[in-house]
Write a protein that holds these residues in place. Sequence first.
Motif, PDB file in Angstrom:
ATOM      1  N   LYS A  43       0.836  -1.211   0.000  1.00 41.64           N
ATOM      2  CA  LYS A  43       0.000   0.000   0.000  1.00 41.64           C
ATOM      3  C   LYS A  43       0.867   1.257   0.000  1.00 41.64           C
ATOM      4  CE  LYS A  43      -4.074  -1.864   2.381  1.00 41.64           C
ATOM      5  NZ  LYS A  43      -4.889  -1.808   3.622  1.00 41.64           N
ATOM      6  N   GLN A  44       1.911   1.238   0.863  1.00 38.60           N
ATOM      7  CA  GLN A  44       2.801   2.395   0.923  1.00 38.60           C
ATOM      8  C   GLN A  44       3.509   2.608  -0.405  1.00 38.60           C
ATOM      9  OE1 GLN A  44       2.995   4.631   3.237  1.00 38.60           O
ATOM     10  NE2 GLN A  44       1.615   3.581   4.646  1.00 38.60           N
ATOM     11  N   ASN A  45       3.913   1.515  -1.041  1.00 36.39           N
ATOM     12  CA  ASN A  45       4.579   1.640  -2.339  1.00 36.39           C
ATOM     13  C   ASN A  45       3.636   2.222  -3.393  1.00 36.39           C
ATOM     14  OD1 ASN A  45       7.050   0.663  -1.442  1.00 36.39           O
ATOM     15  ND2 ASN A  45       6.605  -1.466  -2.013  1.00 36.39           N
ATOM     16  N   ARG A  46       2.353   1.790  -3.327  1.00 33.33           N
ATOM     17  CA  ARG A  46       1.373   2.357  -4.257  1.00 33.33           C
ATOM     18  C   ARG A  46       1.199   3.847  -4.005  1.00 33.33           C
ATOM     19  NH1 ARG A  46      -1.509  -2.565  -3.584  1.00 33.33           N
ATOM     20  NH2 ARG A  46      -2.835  -1.622  -1.980  1.00 33.33           N
ATOM     21  N   ARG A  47       1.118   4.200  -2.706  1.00 33.18           N
ATOM     22  CA  ARG A  47       0.965   5.621  -2.375  1.00 33.18           C
ATOM     23  C   ARG A  47       2.178   6.433  -2.809  1.00 33.18           C
ATOM     24  NH1 ARG A  47      -1.271   4.447   3.731  1.00 33.18           N
ATOM     25  NH2 ARG A  47      -3.403   3.884   3.144  1.00 33.18           N
ATOM     26  N   ILE A  48       3.364   5.855  -2.595  1.00 30.62           N
ATOM     27  CA  ILE A  48       4.588   6.539  -3.026  1.00 30.62           C
ATOM     28  C   ILE A  48       4.575   6.715  -4.545  1.00 30.62           C
ATOM     29  CG2 ILE A  48       7.099   6.284  -3.264  1.00 30.62           C
ATOM     30  CD1 ILE A  48       7.028   4.893  -0.477  1.00 30.62           C
ATOM     31  N   GLY A  49       4.130   5.668  -5.261  1.00 33.32           N
ATOM     32  CA  GLY A  49       4.041   5.758  -6.716  1.00 33.32           C
ATOM     33  C   GLY A  49       3.062   6.834  -7.150  1.00 33.32           C
ATOM     34  N   GLU A  50       1.895   6.887  -6.479  1.00 32.85           N
ATOM     35  CA  GLU A  50       0.897   7.915  -6.797  1.00 32.85           C
ATOM     36  C   GLU A  50       1.431   9.305  -6.492  1.00 32.85           C
ATOM     37  OE1 GLU A  50      -2.392   6.714  -4.464  1.00 32.85           O
ATOM     38  OE2 GLU A  50      -2.892   4.973  -5.713  1.00 32.85           O
ATOM     39  N   LEU A  51       2.141   9.426  -5.350  1.00 31.75           N
ATOM     40  CA  LEU A  51       2.717  10.712  -4.981  1.00 31.75           C
ATOM     41  C   LEU A  51       3.763  11.163  -5.999  1.00 31.75           C
ATOM     42  CD1 LEU A  51       2.903  13.013  -2.939  1.00 31.75           C
ATOM     43  CD2 LEU A  51       4.553  11.657  -1.642  1.00 31.75           C
ATOM     44  N   GLU A  52       4.581  10.227  -6.448  1.00 35.58           N
ATOM     45  CA  GLU A  52       5.597  10.553  -7.457  1.00 35.58           C
ATOM     46  C   GLU A  52       4.932  11.043  -8.739  1.00 35.58           C
ATOM     47  OE1 GLU A  52       7.746   6.910  -7.749  1.00 35.58           O
ATOM     48  OE2 GLU A  52       9.208   7.447  -6.188  1.00 35.58           O
ATOM     49  N   LYS A  53       3.840  10.383  -9.148  1.00 35.84           N
ATOM     50  CA  LYS A  53       3.118  10.811 -10.349  1.00 35.84           C
ATOM     51  C   LYS A  53       2.529  12.201 -10.165  1.00 35.84           C
ATOM     52  CE  LYS A  53       1.768   6.177 -11.933  1.00 35.84           C
ATOM     53  NZ  LYS A  53       0.618   5.254 -12.133  1.00 35.84           N
ATOM     54  N   THR A  54       1.976  12.441  -8.958  1.00 37.23           N
ATOM     55  CA  THR A  54       1.383  13.753  -8.674  1.00 37.23           C
ATOM     56  C   THR A  54       2.439  14.845  -8.721  1.00 37.23           C
ATOM     57  OG1 THR A  54      -0.321  12.746  -7.283  1.00 37.23           O
ATOM     58  CG2 THR A  54       0.082  15.096  -6.978  1.00 37.23           C
ATOM     59  N   ILE A  55       3.592  14.582  -8.086  1.00 34.56           N
ATOM     60  CA  ILE A  55       4.674  15.575  -8.077  1.00 34.56           C
ATOM     61  C   ILE A  55       5.159  15.851  -9.493  1.00 34.56           C
ATOM     62  CG2 ILE A  55       7.066  15.977  -7.360  1.00 34.56           C
ATOM     63  CD1 ILE A  55       6.384  14.409  -4.783  1.00 34.56           C
ATOM     64  N   LEU A  56       5.328  14.785 -10.277  1.00 28.93           N
ATOM     65  CA  LEU A  56       5.763  14.943 -11.664  1.00 28.93           C
ATOM     66  C   LEU A  56       4.747  15.768 -12.450  1.00 28.93           C
ATOM     67  CD1 LEU A  56       7.687  14.284 -13.994  1.00 28.93           C
ATOM     68  CD2 LEU A  56       6.414  12.149 -14.338  1.00 28.93           C
ATOM     69  N   LYS A  57       3.453  15.462 -12.237  1.00 31.88           N
ATOM     70  CA  LYS A  57       2.401  16.193 -12.941  1.00 31.88           C
ATOM     71  C   LYS A  57       2.425  17.669 -12.570  1.00 31.88           C
ATOM     72  CE  LYS A  57      -2.600  16.150 -13.735  1.00 31.88           C
ATOM     73  NZ  LYS A  57      -3.891  15.478 -13.406  1.00 31.88           N
ATOM     74  N   GLU A  58       2.665  17.962 -11.269  1.00 31.60           N
ATOM     75  CA  GLU A  58       2.692  19.359 -10.835  1.00 31.60           C
ATOM     76  C   GLU A  58       3.891  20.100 -11.405  1.00 31.60           C
ATOM     77  OE1 GLU A  58       0.195  20.983  -9.320  1.00 31.60           O
ATOM     78  OE2 GLU A  58      -0.753  19.055  -9.745  1.00 31.60           O
TER      79      GLU A  58
END
Length: 386
Positions: A43-58
């Motif tokens: 779950k944490q890895n998924r969240r980290i992956g989602e966070l990385e995508k969000t940061i990249l998108k921003e």
Amino acid sequence: MGINDFLNMNRALEVIKSRVSLGNQRLEEVQERLSDAEQQIRKQNRRIGELEKTILKEFQRRDQWEKRAAEIQYLAQGRPIWSIKCPAPDSELRYHGGKYGDYAYCLTIRRQLELMGYYAYVDCYEDWDCPVEADVVLVIRGVHEYHPDRRSTKTCYVLWMVSHPELITCEELERYDLVLVDSKSYAEKLQQQVSVPVRPFYVLTDTEMFYPSEKNNLTPKYNRVFIGNTRGVLRNCVRWCNDNQIEVDVWGAEWEKFYPDSMYVHLHGQIEYHQISEVYRNSRFVINDHYPEMIETEMMNNRFPEVLLSGIPMVCDWTESFERNYGDMVLFYRNEEEFVHCMKEMEERYDELKANVMKNQKKLQEEFDFHQGIQRMKALIDDISQ
């Protein structure tokens, strides 16, 4: 081997079995904990992956801001530019009227401005700080606060209060050139507290979408209708229908957890904004309610004029100004007892109320039609600019 030795050996074996059993039990517990830990890690890895995508998108979003500013100036071709700050987030859900009707509302504002000869664009919440030098920045105030960029000296900043009055301070209002308030009485009250011009300005309605049915003589598909999300609570008007065995058809998000198998609350799931008008036109009457803070300040939600402009009478929570101006088309309630009475009165007076709604269509269009409303808004902006 003596009896005592035999008994001692059995006791020793029992102790060994007990310890083995305990060891197996603890091993199972360790394995369960390891399994839980692995799930948490995934779950944490998924969240980290989602966070990385969000940061990249921003980062990519901000890379586009300067290009976008130049692009808008190019596309405007010398026309005055309006920037519409929409409170909905930049996600696919913004297209879903059941979740973010604000976006559809802002698109209608843009369309009307373009018909008037302006270049208009919509910024979702994440793009509010994109540095475009617009002639007018129109902020639709929902749950988010916007800070005008006073480095742009030619821009007129307009705040349109359409919801959540409890979140807005006088300090915030003073940052603007003009404040529009979806309530005459509250606009007058605020004007006494701030120096910025404050004007009453009701929510507007797309009359190309919300209009009466031509099939008035046909039996409606639905009797009582409510459209709205739960907001995480049992909204009184729906709860009172269920508790008093009054059938109602409901569209909106997350109602399933409250009424999974009710005999009286009939759930139809979420609805897209462009489908709402058709449901209204196929309804006998509509039930409406407001946030408590909006009732307190007499601020009107967009459902109020949309229903009436669809040619449908309504049962709504009470304010003095609502009843004074629309009491011949709407029945009002302040508590459960009055709500139940409204249901009975609607049956008794339906033909009268329906006729009054149809008789008042011209008046309603003059008050709430988007095209006429945006023209009034532009006149108010011109007035304070001069």
